[in-house]
Scaffold this motif. Structure first.
Motif, PDB file in Angstrom:
ATOM      1  N   ARG A  83      -0.814  -6.584  15.196  1.00 19.90           N
ATOM      2  CA  ARG A  83      -0.258  -5.945  16.124  1.00 19.90           C
ATOM      3  C   ARG A  83       1.303  -6.820  16.351  1.00 19.90           C
ATOM      4  N   SER A  84       1.307  -7.861  15.837  1.00 22.25           N
ATOM      5  CA  SER A  84       2.496  -8.720  15.790  1.00 22.25           C
ATOM      6  C   SER A  84       3.399  -8.053  14.863  1.00 22.25           C
ATOM      7  N   PRO A  85       4.826  -7.989  15.293  1.00 17.86           N
ATOM      8  CA  PRO A  85       5.625  -7.553  14.029  1.00 17.86           C
ATOM      9  C   PRO A  85       6.050  -8.872  13.423  1.00 17.86           C
ATOM     10  N   THR A  86       6.022 -10.086  14.101  1.00 19.22           N
ATOM     11  CA  THR A  86       6.336 -11.386  13.376  1.00 19.22           C
ATOM     12  C   THR A  86       5.359 -11.509  12.102  1.00 19.22           C
ATOM     13  N   ALA A  87       4.216 -11.465  12.667  1.00 18.06           N
ATOM     14  CA  ALA A  87       2.948 -11.317  11.598  1.00 18.06           C
ATOM     15  C   ALA A  87       3.148 -10.612  10.381  1.00 18.06           C
ATOM     16  N   LEU A  88       3.331  -9.184  10.497  1.00 15.51           N
ATOM     17  CA  LEU A  88       3.457  -8.218   9.425  1.00 15.51           C
ATOM     18  C   LEU A  88       4.737  -8.653   8.982  1.00 15.51           C
ATOM     19  N   GLU A  89       5.712  -9.093   9.561  1.00 13.97           N
ATOM     20  CA  GLU A  89       7.299  -9.380   8.673  1.00 13.97           C
ATOM     21  C   GLU A  89       6.973 -10.584   7.681  1.00 13.97           C
ATOM     22  N   LEU A  90       6.010 -11.328   8.384  1.00 14.81           N
ATOM     23  CA  LEU A  90       5.665 -12.533   7.482  1.00 14.81           C
ATOM     24  C   LEU A  90       5.129 -12.210   6.335  1.00 14.81           C
ATOM     25  N   ILE A  91       4.029 -11.388   6.321  1.00 14.31           N
ATOM     26  CA  ILE A  91       3.298 -11.103   5.238  1.00 14.31           C
ATOM     27  C   ILE A  91       4.372 -10.006   4.090  1.00 14.31           C
ATOM     28  N   TYR A  92       5.255  -9.526   4.626  1.00 10.97           N
ATOM     29  CA  TYR A  92       6.094  -8.693   4.026  1.00 10.97           C
ATOM     30  C   TYR A  92       7.162  -9.932   3.129  1.00 10.97           C
ATOM     31  N   ARG A  93       7.605 -10.851   3.768  1.00 11.04           N
ATOM     32  CA  ARG A  93       8.328 -11.798   3.208  1.00 11.04           C
ATOM     33  C   ARG A  93       7.716 -12.743   2.105  1.00 11.04           C
ATOM     34  N   LEU A  94       6.464 -13.063   2.504  1.00 15.12           N
ATOM     35  CA  LEU A  94       5.537 -13.900   1.675  1.00 15.12           C
ATOM     36  C   LEU A  94       5.472 -12.985   0.250  1.00 15.12           C
ATOM     37  N   LEU A  95       5.187 -11.697   0.199  1.00 19.46           N
ATOM     38  CA  LEU A  95       5.024 -10.855  -0.767  1.00 19.46           C
ATOM     39  C   LEU A  95       6.639 -10.866  -1.694  1.00 19.46           C
ATOM     40  N   GLN A  96       7.496 -10.836  -0.800  1.00 16.90           N
ATOM     41  CA  GLN A  96       8.929 -10.748  -1.662  1.00 16.90           C
ATOM     42  C   GLN A  96       9.058 -12.365  -2.281  1.00 16.90           C
ATOM     43  N   GLU A  97       8.602 -13.316  -1.923  1.00 19.87           N
ATOM     44  CA  GLU A  97       8.960 -14.848  -2.374  1.00 19.87           C
ATOM     45  C   GLU A  97       7.973 -14.618  -3.512  1.00 19.87           C
ATOM     46  N   LEU A  98       6.607 -14.244  -3.211  1.00 11.83           N
ATOM     47  CA  LEU A  98       5.599 -14.762  -4.186  1.00 11.83           C
ATOM     48  C   LEU A  98       5.464 -13.587  -5.350  1.00 11.83           C
ATOM     49  N   ARG A  99       5.892 -12.262  -5.123  1.00 12.79           N
ATOM     50  CA  ARG A  99       5.966 -11.362  -6.273  1.00 12.79           C
ATOM     51  C   ARG A  99       4.604 -11.240  -6.937  1.00 12.79           C
ATOM     52  N   PRO A 100       3.465 -11.076  -6.280  1.00  8.38           N
ATOM     53  CA  PRO A 100       2.251 -10.871  -7.058  1.00  8.38           C
ATOM     54  C   PRO A 100       2.371  -9.770  -8.081  1.00  8.38           C
ATOM     55  N   SER A 101       1.528  -9.655  -9.201  1.00  9.19           N
ATOM     56  CA  SER A 101       1.507  -8.514  -9.832  1.00  9.19           C
ATOM     57  C   SER A 101       1.012  -7.087  -9.202  1.00  9.19           C
ATOM     58  N   GLU A 102       0.100  -7.236  -8.314  1.00 13.76           N
ATOM     59  CA  GLU A 102      -0.282  -6.164  -7.479  1.00 13.76           C
ATOM     60  C   GLU A 102      -0.789  -6.579  -6.115  1.00 13.76           C
ATOM     61  N   VAL A 103      -1.036  -5.593  -4.993  1.00 12.54           N
ATOM     62  CA  VAL A 103      -1.498  -5.887  -4.019  1.00 12.54           C
ATOM     63  C   VAL A 103      -2.820  -5.184  -3.529  1.00 12.54           C
ATOM     64  N   ALA A 104      -3.685  -5.776  -3.229  1.00  8.89           N
ATOM     65  CA  ALA A 104      -4.800  -5.038  -2.855  1.00  8.89           C
ATOM     66  C   ALA A 104      -5.204  -5.692  -1.295  1.00  8.89           C
ATOM     67  N   TYR A 105      -5.913  -4.499  -0.314  1.00  6.95           N
ATOM     68  CA  TYR A 105      -5.892  -4.725   1.053  1.00  6.95           C
ATOM     69  C   TYR A 105      -7.026  -4.088   1.464  1.00  6.95           C
ATOM     70  N   ARG A 106      -7.739  -4.825   2.432  1.00  4.69           N
ATOM     71  CA  ARG A 106      -8.539  -3.982   3.417  1.00  4.69           C
ATOM     72  C   ARG A 106      -7.829  -3.936   4.779  1.00  4.69           C
TER      73      ARG A 106
END
Length: 220
Positions: A83-106
């Protein structure tokens, strides 16, 4: 011994909630003082993430509309959803930094996480069957996960298989409530990630064997 009445329990609930929030706030403040910029972190990889991403709240263009959508949908989200926009935005920024080949989620049943992942520009898919395979150097995000019983055992087995298939797997785990901490530690002991970044309500696990085995506490 007299048992507290229902009325008394209802009066105590806000106080208990306030104490829990105060405890989390104190933990967060302590980590800010001890590790504001990543000081004391000896892993160059972990230090870089803390300094460039976790402690850097630079905005992206997509954040403003996503925050508004989150505000509108807040009451309809599942209990275990982020529910925290800060947490969701952190995940987004981590993905932009790490650039994984694909993202899977539950994700939780009703969640904003898929909306943020869609904006990442990365191939994203929902983790489903136990035989599902991931590309090398993938990122797996567990927003919602079973904390006991057969479902947890099956998830642990699935994650162990994925770790063997993709040794550079990155795993982000959401801890919706502190009382799930023991189950999370059990899961970590089973999977044995090389490097762990503990961010209180989020943990970042990295399985790349080239990383120095270590565990750090930080805050975002």
């Amino acid at each position: 011994m007299r048992r507290p009445s229902l009325t008394r329990l209802r009066r105590r609930l806000p106080r208990l909630g306030a104490k829990l929030q105060l405890g989390q706030g104190l933990k967060r403040a302590k980590r800010l003082l001890l590790n504001q910029r990543g000081d004391g972190v000896h892993s160059p990889f972990a230090f870089g993430l803390i300094h460039r991403v976790i402690r850097n709240r630079r905005p992206y263009y997509c954040f403003a509309p996503l925050r508004e959508e989150l505000r509108v949908r807040a009451r309809s989200l599942s209990q275990e959803a982020l529910r925290s926009p800060t947490a969701l935005e952190l995940i987004y920024r981590l993905l932009q930094e790490l650039r994984p080949s694909e993202v899977a989620y539950r994700a939780a049943a009703v969640s904003m996480l898929p909306c943020y992942l869609e904006q990442s520009g990365l191939p994203c898919l929902e983790l489903e069957s136990q035989t599902q395979e991931l590309a090398p150097r993938s990122c797996l995000i567990l927003e919602s996960w079973p904390t006991e019983g057969t479902e947890l055992d099956e998830l642990t087995s699935q994650l162990q298989e994925l770790c063997q298939q993709s040794p550079e797997l990155m795993l982000f785990v959401h801890l919706p409530r502190p009382r799930f901490g023991r189950q999370l530690e059990q899961l970590r002991a089973e999977l044995q990630p090389q490097l762990v970044l503990d961010l209180l309500d989020l943990q970042l696990w990295f399985f790349d064997p080239s990383l120095t085995p270590s565990r750090y506490k930080a805050v975002y």
